[in-house]
Motif scaffolding. Structure first.
Motif, PDB file in Angstrom:
ATOM      1  N   ASP A 153     -10.673 -12.786  -0.599  1.00 13.50           N
ATOM      2  CA  ASP A 153     -10.294 -12.189   0.680  1.00 13.50           C
ATOM      3  C   ASP A 153     -10.600 -13.160   1.811  1.00 13.50           C
ATOM      4  O   ASP A 153     -11.590 -13.899   1.762  1.00 13.50           O
ATOM      5  CB  ASP A 153     -11.048 -10.882   0.916  1.00 13.50           C
ATOM      6  N   ARG A 154      -9.788 -13.126   2.852  1.00 16.79           N
ATOM      7  CA  ARG A 154      -9.955 -14.080   3.952  1.00 16.79           C
ATOM      8  C   ARG A 154     -11.072 -13.699   4.906  1.00 16.79           C
ATOM      9  O   ARG A 154     -11.474 -14.492   5.755  1.00 16.79           O
ATOM     10  CB  ARG A 154      -8.639 -14.243   4.707  1.00 16.79           C
ATOM     11  N   GLY A 155     -11.582 -12.508   4.775  1.00 20.74           N
ATOM     12  CA  GLY A 155     -12.688 -12.073   5.614  1.00 20.74           C
ATOM     13  C   GLY A 155     -13.098 -10.680   5.224  1.00 20.74           C
ATOM     14  O   GLY A 155     -12.376  -9.995   4.472  1.00 20.74           O
ATOM     15  N   PRO A 156     -14.232 -10.203   5.717  1.00 22.15           N
ATOM     16  CA  PRO A 156     -14.708  -8.878   5.313  1.00 22.15           C
ATOM     17  C   PRO A 156     -13.784  -7.745   5.730  1.00 22.15           C
ATOM     18  O   PRO A 156     -13.811  -6.669   5.126  1.00 22.15           O
ATOM     19  CB  PRO A 156     -16.077  -8.772   5.998  1.00 22.15           C
ATOM     20  N   GLY A 157     -12.953  -7.961   6.741  1.00 24.43           N
ATOM     21  CA  GLY A 157     -12.054  -6.911   7.195  1.00 24.43           C
ATOM     22  C   GLY A 157     -10.608  -7.180   6.880  1.00 24.43           C
ATOM     23  O   GLY A 157      -9.714  -6.558   7.474  1.00 24.43           O
ATOM     24  N   SER A 158     -10.339  -8.048   5.908  1.00 24.25           N
ATOM     25  CA  SER A 158      -8.954  -8.430   5.635  1.00 24.25           C
ATOM     26  C   SER A 158      -8.164  -7.351   4.903  1.00 24.25           C
ATOM     27  O   SER A 158      -6.941  -7.394   4.879  1.00 24.25           O
ATOM     28  CB  SER A 158      -8.916  -9.734   4.841  1.00 24.25           C
ATOM     29  N   ARG A 159      -8.836  -6.401   4.276  1.00 21.85           N
ATOM     30  CA  ARG A 159      -8.148  -5.265   3.643  1.00 21.85           C
ATOM     31  C   ARG A 159      -9.063  -4.049   3.708  1.00 21.85           C
ATOM     32  O   ARG A 159     -10.283  -4.185   3.855  1.00 21.85           O
ATOM     33  CB  ARG A 159      -7.752  -5.580   2.202  1.00 21.85           C
ATOM     34  N   PRO A 160      -8.492  -2.840   3.612  1.00 27.77           N
ATOM     35  CA  PRO A 160      -9.332  -1.641   3.671  1.00 27.77           C
ATOM     36  C   PRO A 160     -10.400  -1.675   2.582  1.00 27.77           C
ATOM     37  O   PRO A 160     -10.125  -2.036   1.441  1.00 27.77           O
ATOM     38  CB  PRO A 160      -8.337  -0.500   3.433  1.00 27.77           C
ATOM     39  N   PRO A 161     -11.638  -1.317   2.923  1.00 31.63           N
ATOM     40  CA  PRO A 161     -12.724  -1.422   1.949  1.00 31.63           C
ATOM     41  C   PRO A 161     -12.743  -0.333   0.895  1.00 31.63           C
ATOM     42  O   PRO A 161     -13.500  -0.412  -0.069  1.00 31.63           O
ATOM     43  CB  PRO A 161     -13.982  -1.331   2.827  1.00 31.63           C
ATOM     44  N   GLY A 162     -11.923   0.706   1.053  1.00 29.28           N
ATOM     45  CA  GLY A 162     -11.929   1.802   0.081  1.00 29.28           C
ATOM     46  C   GLY A 162     -12.746   2.975   0.570  1.00 29.28           C
ATOM     47  O   GLY A 162     -13.155   3.038   1.734  1.00 29.28           O
ATOM     48  N   GLY A 163     -13.006   3.906  -0.324  1.00 23.78           N
ATOM     49  CA  GLY A 163     -13.648   5.159   0.044  1.00 23.78           C
ATOM     50  C   GLY A 163     -15.155   5.096   0.073  1.00 23.78           C
ATOM     51  O   GLY A 163     -15.760   4.100   0.454  1.00 23.78           O
ATOM     52  N   THR A 164     -15.761   6.169  -0.372  1.00 27.01           N
ATOM     53  CA  THR A 164     -17.203   6.325  -0.275  1.00 27.01           C
ATOM     54  C   THR A 164     -17.843   6.223  -1.658  1.00 27.01           C
ATOM     55  O   THR A 164     -17.193   6.456  -2.677  1.00 27.01           O
ATOM     56  CB  THR A 164     -17.540   7.680   0.383  1.00 27.01           C
ATOM     57  N   LEU A 165     -19.113   5.840  -1.687  1.00 25.32           N
ATOM     58  CA  LEU A 165     -19.860   5.682  -2.928  1.00 25.32           C
ATOM     59  C   LEU A 165     -21.117   6.522  -2.880  1.00 25.32           C
ATOM     60  O   LEU A 165     -21.769   6.617  -1.828  1.00 25.32           O
ATOM     61  CB  LEU A 165     -20.263   4.214  -3.138  1.00 25.32           C
TER      62      LEU A 165
END
Length: 370
Positions: free
Chosen positions: A34-46
């Motif tokens: 990934d190009r950065g920590p915010g480059s795609r949605p991180p997903g749901g909850t854990l």
């Protein structure tokens, strides 16, 4: 002794591994495509378990901060039948800390902290030898004493140690989401409550889980061939919605609304590695998390990945300079634990999405008595 160590993948397992090494004063290179920590949605909850994910965070020195941002109320669970009858409505005590929820993005940011991640580094393969040679998508190569594959289900590191690839379980899911649920969908917000709601039918289920900020992930799960959506264009929202609602014909309208009000749909077939997946030890390369033991997404995967990473990091620093011996011993421990959880989660998937909805309810009662 100082070894040159790299971890491929900046998910929960890879970052926990790197964070514990950092805390113990050992440098580590984190490689993430990934190009950065915010480059795609991180997903749901854990939900992070006390003896697994929370233990890993404790080893990283982050447990207190986790407790500040996690949501203990998110442990709440409500179960309905397809007619909308409430069968179970479990709510955690104020002091219940067994499995508090945290958004994936919040967990990522918590783990990142001072770590120096090499973003945009696509690893295409690893070649064992004198150390391990990492091959990148741009043609570069770099050698490390140890490469840890924490790069998920379709790991590019795994072929260096194992020819095994994930197989389809026969259960698939389609994900959608609801935003600003408390304001825009107050009726559904009440249905979901503080945590999650699950509805179990014959060979299918609907699960909705609250994250922070009024965001809700909704999953339609069913037993079906891998190509069951071949004739449906999921980018055509109306067509996707119609196909999913057809599966829920006769179900209570509020349950159908969880799906029908979704704005976009993503197909997520469930794949696993064999429960007994191991490999002949390869010098300089190992795997953790989903790369090593992909299993059904029933709350164990991220927890195990984090504990894998924390324990491997501790062993590498504390147990001395025999890098190969330390990794070999850790793999044996990791395989045994993963096999137990793989059996548990595979059995759980059979009961949660199966021909007898009563089996799903019984599983809930075993795990969380009402």
């Amino acid at each position: 002794m100082r070894h040159r160590i790299a971890v491929v993948g900046a998910g929960p397992g890879g970052l926990t591994f790197a964070r514990v090494l950092h805390r113990l004063g050992h440098p580590v290179v984190v490689l993430e495509r990934d190009r950065g920590p915010g480059s795609r949605p991180p997903g749901g909850t854990l939900d992070l378990h006390e003896g697994l994910g929370q233990l890993a965070l404790d080893k990283a020195g982050l447990l207190a901060r986790f407790r500040e941002v996690s949501r203990p109320e998110g442990q709440a669970m409500r179960i309905l039948d397809p007619a909308g009858t409430v069968l179970r409505d479990w709510r955690p005590r104020p002091d219940e800390r067994a499995n508090p929820e945290i958004d994936r993005g919040q967990l990522r940011d918590l783990l990142l902290g001072p770590l120096d991640v090499r973003w945009g580094q696509e690893v295409t393969g690893v070649v064992p030898g004198d150390g391990a040679l990492v091959q990148f998508g741009d043609g570069r190569q770099e050698t490390f004493d140890l490469v840890v594959g924490a790069d998920g289900a379709w790991s590019r590191v795994r072929p260096a140690v194992s020819p095994v690839t994930p197989c389809y379980t026969g259960v698939t899911a389609v994900e959608t989401s609801l935003d600003d649920v408390d304001t825009r969908h107050p009726d559904l917000a009440e249905l979901i409550g503080d945590g999650a709601v699950a509805v179990y039918g014959v060979n299918r289920a609907v699960v909705a889980q609250r994250a922070s900020g009024g965001h809700v992930k909704v999953y339609v799960q069913l037993r079906a061939p891998l190509d069951w959506l071949a004739g449906v264009d999921l980018t055509d929202v109306e067509a996707a919605r119609s196909a999913l609602l057809a599966l829920l014909d006769g179900w209570a309208q509020p349950v159908r609304d969880l799906v029908g009000r979704g704005a976009a749909f993503v197909h997520r077939p469930i794949h696993v590695l064999p429960p007994s997946h191991t490999w002949a030890h390869v010098r300089g390369v190992t795997l953790l998390g989903d790369a090593a033991h992909l299993m059904p997404p029933l709350g164990a995967g991220a927890n195990l990945a984090m504990l894998d990473g924390a324990e491997l990091a501790e062993s590498l620093v504390i147990d001395g300079g025999d890098l190969d011996g330390v990794v070999r011993a850790w793999e044996e421990r990791m395989w045994a634990r993963a096999a137990r959880w793989a059996a548990i989660t595979m059995s759980g998937l059979e009961r949660l999405v199966g021909p007898d909805p009563a089996a799903a309810l019984a599983l809930f009662d075993e795990v969380q008595p009402s």
